[in-house]
Design a protein around this motif. Structure first.
Motif, PDB file in Angstrom:
ATOM      1  N   ILE A 125      -6.772   3.633  21.188  1.00 34.28           N
ATOM      2  CA  ILE A 125      -5.704   3.309  20.791  1.00 34.28           C
ATOM      3  C   ILE A 125      -5.033   4.588  20.467  1.00 34.28           C
ATOM      4  N   ILE A 126      -3.558   4.638  21.313  1.00 32.71           N
ATOM      5  CA  ILE A 126      -3.036   6.090  21.066  1.00 32.71           C
ATOM      6  C   ILE A 126      -1.761   5.885  20.507  1.00 32.71           C
ATOM      7  N   GLY A 127      -1.152   4.576  20.671  1.00 34.17           N
ATOM      8  CA  GLY A 127      -0.073   4.349  20.162  1.00 34.17           C
ATOM      9  C   GLY A 127       0.065   2.797  19.429  1.00 34.17           C
ATOM     10  N   ARG A 128       0.872   2.586  18.494  1.00 28.24           N
ATOM     11  CA  ARG A 128       0.960   1.234  17.986  1.00 28.24           C
ATOM     12  C   ARG A 128       2.553   0.992  17.582  1.00 28.24           C
ATOM     13  N   ASP A 129       2.775  -0.220  17.897  1.00 28.03           N
ATOM     14  CA  ASP A 129       4.122  -0.735  17.648  1.00 28.03           C
ATOM     15  C   ASP A 129       4.245  -1.339  16.281  1.00 28.03           C
ATOM     16  N   HIS A 130       5.054  -0.485  15.412  1.00 28.09           N
ATOM     17  CA  HIS A 130       5.206  -0.835  14.034  1.00 28.09           C
ATOM     18  C   HIS A 130       6.433  -2.020  13.794  1.00 28.09           C
ATOM     19  N   GLU A 131       7.341  -1.944  14.742  1.00 28.37           N
ATOM     20  CA  GLU A 131       8.647  -2.671  14.530  1.00 28.37           C
ATOM     21  C   GLU A 131       8.218  -4.209  14.436  1.00 28.37           C
ATOM     22  N   THR A 132       7.300  -4.772  15.336  1.00 23.59           N
ATOM     23  CA  THR A 132       6.838  -6.023  15.465  1.00 23.59           C
ATOM     24  C   THR A 132       5.637  -6.253  15.004  1.00 23.59           C
ATOM     25  N   MET A 133       5.327  -5.581  13.941  1.00 21.35           N
ATOM     26  CA  MET A 133       3.923  -5.612  13.354  1.00 21.35           C
ATOM     27  C   MET A 133       2.756  -5.762  14.500  1.00 21.35           C
ATOM     28  N   LEU A 134       2.678  -4.860  15.086  1.00 19.97           N
ATOM     29  CA  LEU A 134       1.557  -4.505  16.106  1.00 19.97           C
ATOM     30  C   LEU A 134       1.082  -5.611  17.193  1.00 19.97           C
ATOM     31  N   CYS A 135       2.388  -5.817  17.775  1.00 25.60           N
ATOM     32  CA  CYS A 135       2.451  -6.959  18.956  1.00 25.60           C
ATOM     33  C   CYS A 135       1.930  -6.125  20.280  1.00 25.60           C
ATOM     34  N   PHE A 136       2.196  -4.847  20.264  1.00 27.41           N
ATOM     35  CA  PHE A 136       1.603  -3.959  21.293  1.00 27.41           C
ATOM     36  C   PHE A 136       1.125  -2.606  20.849  1.00 27.41           C
TER      37      PHE A 136
ATOM     38  N   THR B 113       8.566  -9.583   9.877  1.00 28.34           N
ATOM     39  CA  THR B 113       8.344  -9.578   8.412  1.00 28.34           C
ATOM     40  C   THR B 113       6.946  -8.646   8.311  1.00 28.34           C
ATOM     41  N   PRO B 114       6.964  -7.562   7.928  1.00 29.67           N
ATOM     42  CA  PRO B 114       5.803  -6.693   7.764  1.00 29.67           C
ATOM     43  C   PRO B 114       5.338  -6.917   6.437  1.00 29.67           C
ATOM     44  N   PRO B 115       3.956  -6.983   6.063  1.00 33.70           N
ATOM     45  CA  PRO B 115       3.715  -7.176   4.543  1.00 33.70           C
ATOM     46  C   PRO B 115       3.918  -6.319   3.649  1.00 33.70           C
ATOM     47  N   LEU B 116       4.512  -6.637   2.449  1.00 37.25           N
ATOM     48  CA  LEU B 116       5.362  -5.816   1.418  1.00 37.25           C
ATOM     49  C   LEU B 116       4.551  -4.616   1.085  1.00 37.25           C
ATOM     50  N   ILE B 117       3.170  -4.570   1.151  1.00 39.33           N
ATOM     51  CA  ILE B 117       2.511  -3.422   0.671  1.00 39.33           C
ATOM     52  C   ILE B 117       2.596  -2.502   1.475  1.00 39.33           C
ATOM     53  N   GLU B 118       2.679  -2.818   3.261  1.00 44.47           N
ATOM     54  CA  GLU B 118       2.886  -1.868   4.121  1.00 44.47           C
ATOM     55  C   GLU B 118       4.254  -1.224   3.969  1.00 44.47           C
ATOM     56  N   ILE B 119       5.477  -1.804   3.521  1.00 41.10           N
ATOM     57  CA  ILE B 119       6.763  -1.492   3.374  1.00 41.10           C
ATOM     58  C   ILE B 119       6.890  -0.483   2.141  1.00 41.10           C
ATOM     59  N   ILE B 120       6.096  -0.690   1.147  1.00 38.45           N
ATOM     60  CA  ILE B 120       6.048  -0.109   0.021  1.00 38.45           C
ATOM     61  C   ILE B 120       5.194   1.275   0.161  1.00 38.45           C
ATOM     62  N   VAL B 121       3.986   1.178   0.586  1.00 40.18           N
ATOM     63  CA  VAL B 121       3.361   2.371   1.013  1.00 40.18           C
ATOM     64  C   VAL B 121       4.054   3.324   1.676  1.00 40.18           C
ATOM     65  N   ALA B 122       4.427   2.811   3.006  1.00 40.81           N
ATOM     66  CA  ALA B 122       5.205   3.609   3.880  1.00 40.81           C
ATOM     67  C   ALA B 122       6.435   4.135   3.266  1.00 40.81           C
ATOM     68  N   SER B 123       7.170   3.477   2.566  1.00 38.49           N
ATOM     69  CA  SER B 123       8.467   4.157   1.867  1.00 38.49           C
ATOM     70  C   SER B 123       8.080   5.105   1.024  1.00 38.49           C
ATOM     71  N   LEU B 124       6.896   5.012   0.033  1.00 37.23           N
ATOM     72  CA  LEU B 124       6.352   6.004  -0.857  1.00 37.23           C
ATOM     73  C   LEU B 124       6.196   7.181  -0.149  1.00 37.23           C
TER      74      LEU B 124
END
Lengths: 310, 148
Positions: A125-136, B113-124
């Motif tokens: 895996i070389i890229g992950r989509d973080h906007e939609t929580m790993l849909c791609f 809606t990402p998990p809260l822990i993801e948002i907090i750690v990424a923001s930190l």
């Protein structure tokens, strides 16, 4: 005082491209107007159907993300242990699938042994989509590795998703957490079938389950193979919650996927079923041997020579 | 030459951000905010377009989402550049607002809606990286590089 001085100093040289021609060009058109035009275009892009965008962005993505391919493959080649790890994980996956298939056979109490050998292609895996929580997910293998659209993507633990686009360098995978993903599934214990779709973050939902259907918490959900994409018997997840409200037509079955998409680094693409010549020859040889033994038994004579069949 | 260097900075940030497995910091947005503090609006629009385009390549089905965020953030910050002090707590406030806008738009437009822990750690992680990245870019682009 010191802060004011610093402030003025930073402001004095604040622009990096004060006299850049492109900045003057933007000024002539009007920056505000330009911003509105770009914003409007972005909004229009957002509402264009996904399939059209997918086709348009195939090559820009392949070009812009090519450095990731090169860098990651470089690091992969350095570690010789990685090769061994790859081999073992491949073996583990094959055994896992074999195990799932055998469980399938036991469950259906079928006398006929049908165990497809799957040919797998490992991809990083070389890229992950973080906007939609790993849909791609973006894989480092493309068309030359035999990867095609609609091929299932799995790990040692179970289903990840399916390939939705391929290019010479990469493949784009739509994970089962995507809202568009639908997997034909069944309960391994009770054989109740349904369609698995994405639910909340890292959760799935099995749809179209009648209230009287026999599904219990802890049941394993596997792919049913009826959708045409996913092979039968691939592990999907376990039932964690059942909401059986009286006024509803169907039950709400919440599933926790076996695969933690956040944690995976490599996946396997099922590129086809290995119904090879070798397998056919083996079966044929066995058939001939049994027939030969039967004939010898009927004739009640000892075999004069050892039968060797290639 | 410097524009290519700036675009290269954003491009590398995008590659790093894409390759990170979990708790992904919004490095591209961070760089965009820092550059928007020093650039003219026209340049920021180009940087925003490039950054948004790169980020949208990973999720082609929602292409346009990151373009909107990068354009709004870039243009908004560059509009404020004459009114605020370019460092210290103002940078943190700007970044905080940017991250709030990013997650809010992801929720409204994509229903993600990402998990809260993801948002907090990424923001930190982003807040930790602000000062070193800001000083690096300031040294490189505004005062020429002077090794300590």
């Amino acid at each position: 005082m010191n802060r004011n001085h610093k402030h003025s100093r930073w402001h004095s040289d604040s622009s990096l491209f004060r006299n850049a021609p492109s900045a003057q060009w933007a000024k002539r058109i009007g920056e505000g107007r330009l911003f509105l035009v770009f914003l409007l275009l972005s909004i229009i892009f957002l509402f264009i159907p996904g399939e059209i965008k997918l086709g348009l962005l195939k090559y820009p993505r392949a070009i812009l993300l090519a450095p990731l391919n090169i860098t990651l493959s470089f690091f992969t080649d350095i570690h010789s242990l990685n090769q061994e790890n790859k081999r073992l994980s491949l073996l583990a996956t094959q055994l896992q699938i074999e195990n799932a298939a055998l469980k399938e056979i036991l469950q259906s109490k079928s006398n006929e042994l049908k165990m497809p050998e799957l040919s797998l292609q490992r991809a990083q895996i070389i890229g992950r989509d973080h906007e939609t929580m790993l849909c791609f997910l973006l894989l480092d293998r493309g068309e030359p590795a035999g990867i095609r659209v609609n091929m299932p993507v799995i790990t040692e633990s179970g289903v990840v998703g399916k390939v939705i686009q391929t290019s010479p360098l990469q493949s784009l995978v739509e994970t089962m957490l995507s809202r568009d993903s639908k997997i034909a599934a069944l309960d391994q214990r009770s054989r109740v079938t349904g369609i698995v779709t994405a639910f909340k973050t890292n959760q799935l939902k099995m749809n179209y389950i009648l209230p009287e259907a026999d599904i219990q918490i802890g049941d394993t959900i596997i792919s049913s193979g009826t959708g045409g994409v996913f092979t039968k018997g691939l592990l999907i997840g376990t039932v964690t919650k059942i909401d059986n409200l009286a006024q509803r037509l169907f039950k709400d079955i919440i599933i926790k996927p076996f695969v933690n998409i956040y944690a995976i680094e490599a996946v396997y693409v099922i590129t086809g079923e290995k119904k090879t010549e070798q397998l056919k020859i083996k079966t044929k040889t066995k058939e001939i041997q049994t027939e030969w033994e039967k004939i010898l038994e009927e004739l009640k004579i000892e075999p004069p020579f050892e039968i060797k069949l290639r | 030459m410097r524009i290519f260097l700036t675009l290269l900075f954003i491009y590398f940030a995008f590659l790093i951000q894409t390759a990170i497995k979990r708790f992904t910091p919004e490095l591209v947005l961070l760089l965009l905010v820092i550059f928007a503090l020093y650039e003219q609006k026209g340049m920021v629009l180009i940087l925003g377009l490039f950054a948004g385009f790169c980020l949208d390549l990973i999720n082609p089905k929602t292409f346009g989402f990151n373009l909107i965020i990068c354009l709004v953030v870039g243009f908004g910050v560059s509009a404020l550049q004459g009114y605020i002090y370019h460092g210290g707590r103002y940078l943190f406030i700007l970044l905080g607002l940017t991250l709030v806008l990013r997650y809010f738009l992801a929720f409204v437009l994509l229903n993600a809606t990402p998990p809260l822990i993801e948002i907090i750690v990424a923001s930190l992680i982003i807040l930790i990286l602000v000062i070193p990245l800001h000083s690096l870019i300031h040294r490189l682009f505004c005062n020429q590089w002077k090794p300590a």
